[in-house]
Enzyme design. Structure first.
Site, PDB file in Angstrom:
ATOM      1  N   GLU A 109       1.182   3.675   2.102  1.00 32.09           N
ATOM      2  CA  GLU A 109       1.877   3.970   3.348  1.00 32.09           C
ATOM      3  C   GLU A 109       3.167   3.159   3.474  1.00 32.09           C
ATOM      4  OE1 GLU A 109      -2.624   4.037   4.325  1.00 32.09           O
ATOM      5  OE2 GLU A 109      -1.248   3.084   2.891  1.00 32.09           O
TER       6      GLU A 109
ATOM      7  N   ALA B  82     -19.690  13.644 -26.448  1.00 29.84           N
ATOM      8  CA  ALA B  82     -18.934  14.742 -27.057  1.00 29.84           C
ATOM      9  C   ALA B  82     -19.874  15.419 -28.048  1.00 29.84           C
ATOM     10  CB  ALA B  82     -17.688  14.222 -27.767  1.00 29.84           C
TER      11      ALA B  82
ATOM     12  N   HIS C 102       0.830  -1.195   0.000  1.00 28.98           N
ATOM     13  CA  HIS C 102       0.000   0.000   0.000  1.00 28.98           C
ATOM     14  C   HIS C 102       0.869   1.251   0.000  1.00 28.98           C
ATOM     15  CE1 HIS C 102      -3.845  -2.145   1.686  1.00 28.98           C
ATOM     16  NE2 HIS C 102      -3.399  -2.658   0.557  1.00 28.98           N
TER      17      HIS C 102
ATOM     18  N   CYS D 253      -1.632  -1.397   7.481  1.00 25.53           N
ATOM     19  CA  CYS D 253      -0.708  -0.267   7.407  1.00 25.53           C
ATOM     20  C   CYS D 253      -0.582   0.429   8.762  1.00 25.53           C
ATOM     21  CB  CYS D 253      -1.182   0.733   6.356  1.00 25.53           C
ATOM     22  SG  CYS D 253      -1.049   0.113   4.665  1.00 25.53           S
TER      23      CYS D 253
ATOM     24  N   LEU E   4     -28.338   4.468 -27.129  1.00 24.63           N
ATOM     25  CA  LEU E   4     -27.873   3.758 -25.942  1.00 24.63           C
ATOM     26  C   LEU E   4     -27.898   4.686 -24.732  1.00 24.63           C
ATOM     27  CD1 LEU E   4     -26.691   1.095 -24.822  1.00 24.63           C
ATOM     28  CD2 LEU E   4     -24.420   2.057 -25.240  1.00 24.63           C
TER      29      LEU E   4
ATOM     30  N   THR F 150     -23.064   1.601 -33.066  1.00 20.95           N
ATOM     31  CA  THR F 150     -21.751   2.242 -33.009  1.00 20.95           C
ATOM     32  C   THR F 150     -20.687   1.335 -33.608  1.00 20.95           C
ATOM     33  OG1 THR F 150     -22.299   3.580 -31.064  1.00 20.95           O
ATOM     34  CG2 THR F 150     -19.971   3.127 -31.440  1.00 20.95           C
TER      35      THR F 150
ATOM     36  N   ARG G  17      -5.659   4.141 -24.976  1.00 21.61           N
ATOM     37  CA  ARG G  17      -4.424   4.625 -25.586  1.00 21.61           C
ATOM     38  C   ARG G  17      -4.046   5.946 -24.912  1.00 21.61           C
ATOM     39  NH1 ARG G  17      -7.790   2.647 -29.257  1.00 21.61           N
ATOM     40  NH2 ARG G  17      -8.572   4.653 -30.000  1.00 21.61           N
TER      41      ARG G  17
END
Length: 364
Positions: A46, A148, A44, A78, A294, A190, A201
């Site tokens: 810490e 968008a 983790h 931790c 959708l 789509t 990417r």
């Protein structure tokens, strides 16, 4: 704490189902150690910070983005390590929403003589781990709807052209979103129109590819599409109905996809059935990247927890140009899905809107 939050974000996509956590050790006004949770099963934040500081950790103040764990999981607690290192003070941004912790880490530290405070940069830390908090408290995927669009709300021209409405900066942000979520979903239209890969990417790395899901009630997804061509890079699930030809279902499975056949033809029921399926698989988050049809299905199902909108400074126009949310829409404004918490910022020339729903999950 700002630096700890930046460190925490470096683990995006790799710590699931654990949260994103960063930690910084400060002593005599200087940073003596830092670290973050790099991947699930690894040390983790810490622990990495303590290792970075070595003996300098004694008497230092640790700034950590989430309350240290107090239970045994993949790694030891931790809190015990902080006590053993004789850390002088711990400052947490937020409590751990995990019922196994939920304040117990703070109690443990204070009972062992380490003063602990909570709340520094709480809002920023909460947003960083909104997926983790939602999933561990509600036990269902955190659903992010993404659109968008132009200034006048169009997501494409009347001829279907949509590349590119959003800027490079917005597209980079969208890939960072893919890197954060466990799964991404589009509709078959789509796939037919854009033939996307739906992989992640990133400019400074490959990123982590989410599970890719196609909502396809009639089995129209082509076997020669890029989703199947990249199935070794990222898993693929086709969610369909009994209207899909059995031969197509068998072919999808032979090609390596998981096929979920739902006993319904209603789009809203399909959304809810798909969400139930991925929830049972432990999927903690879902990015909805399909078109307006959708998106409308998820809105009508009241299954949207966050709406991310990129608005480009252009006007497309045209009554036949598609909009972000298609369908008939609500007839009465009292039925509209509300997003009472909203933040805005700029991504290059685009406006980024992040809106949060407080009513997701209600019945239609």
């Amino acid at each position: 704490m700002h630096h700890a939050l930046k460190l925490a974000a470096l683990g995006s996509g790799r710590t699931r189902p654990n949260p994103l956590v960063g930690a910084v050790l400060v002593k005599d006004g200087k940073v003596v150690g830092e670290g973050y949770h790099e991947k699930f099963g690894g040390p983790h934040a810490e622990i990495n910070a303590l290792r970075s500081a070595g003996k300098e950790a004694e008497g230092a103040t640790m700034y950590v983005t989430m309350e240290p764990c107090v239970h045994h999981g993949k790694t030891p607690p931790c809190t015990e390590a902080l006590v053993a290192a004789k850390v002088g003070r711990v400052v947490c941004a937020i409590e751990d929403p995990n019922p196994l912790v939920a304040g117990k880490g703070i109690v443990y530290l204070e009972s062992h003589g380490i003063p602990t405070t909570v709340g520094l940069l709480r809002e920023e830390a909460s947003r960083l781990n909104e997926i983790f908090t939602h999933h561990i408290t509600l036990n269902r995927p955190y659903v992010i709807l993404k659109s968008a669009m132009s200034l006048d709300g169009k997501i494409a021209t009347s001829t279907g052209e949509s590349r590119w409405i959003s800027s490079e900066e917005s597209r980079a942000h969208a890939h960072a979103l893919r890197n954060r979520v466990s799964a991404i979903v589009v509709g078959v239209n789509t796939v037919l129109a854009d033939d996307p890969m739906l992989t992640t990417r990133l400019a400074l790395g490959e990123g982590v590819n989410p599970l890719r899901i196609v909502m396809d009630s009639e089995g129209r997804t082509p076997l020669d599409c890029k989703l199947f061509a990249t199935i070794d890079e990222a898993p693929l699930t086709i969610v369909t109905t009994e209207r899909a030809p059995q031969g197509k279902v068998d072919a999808y499975r032979t090609a390596g996809a998981t096929v979920v056949v739902l006993d319904t033809t209603d789009r809203i029921s399909m959304v809810r059935g798909m969400l139930s399926h991925i929830s049972a698989q432990g999927i903690d988050s879902l990015l909805v990247e399909g078109g307006g049809t959708l998106a409308e299905s998820f809105v009508r199902a009241r299954a949207v927890d966050k709406y991310v909108v990129y608005i480009a400074p252009m006007v497309i126009g045209g009554k036949d140009a598609p909009t972000a949310i298609e369908g008939e829409g609500v007839l009465d404004l009292t039925d509209a899905l509300r997003f009472p918490r909203v933040s805005t910022s700029m991504l290059g020339p685009d406006i980024l809107i992040e809106a949060y729903s407080d009513t997701s999950g209600e019945e239609d």
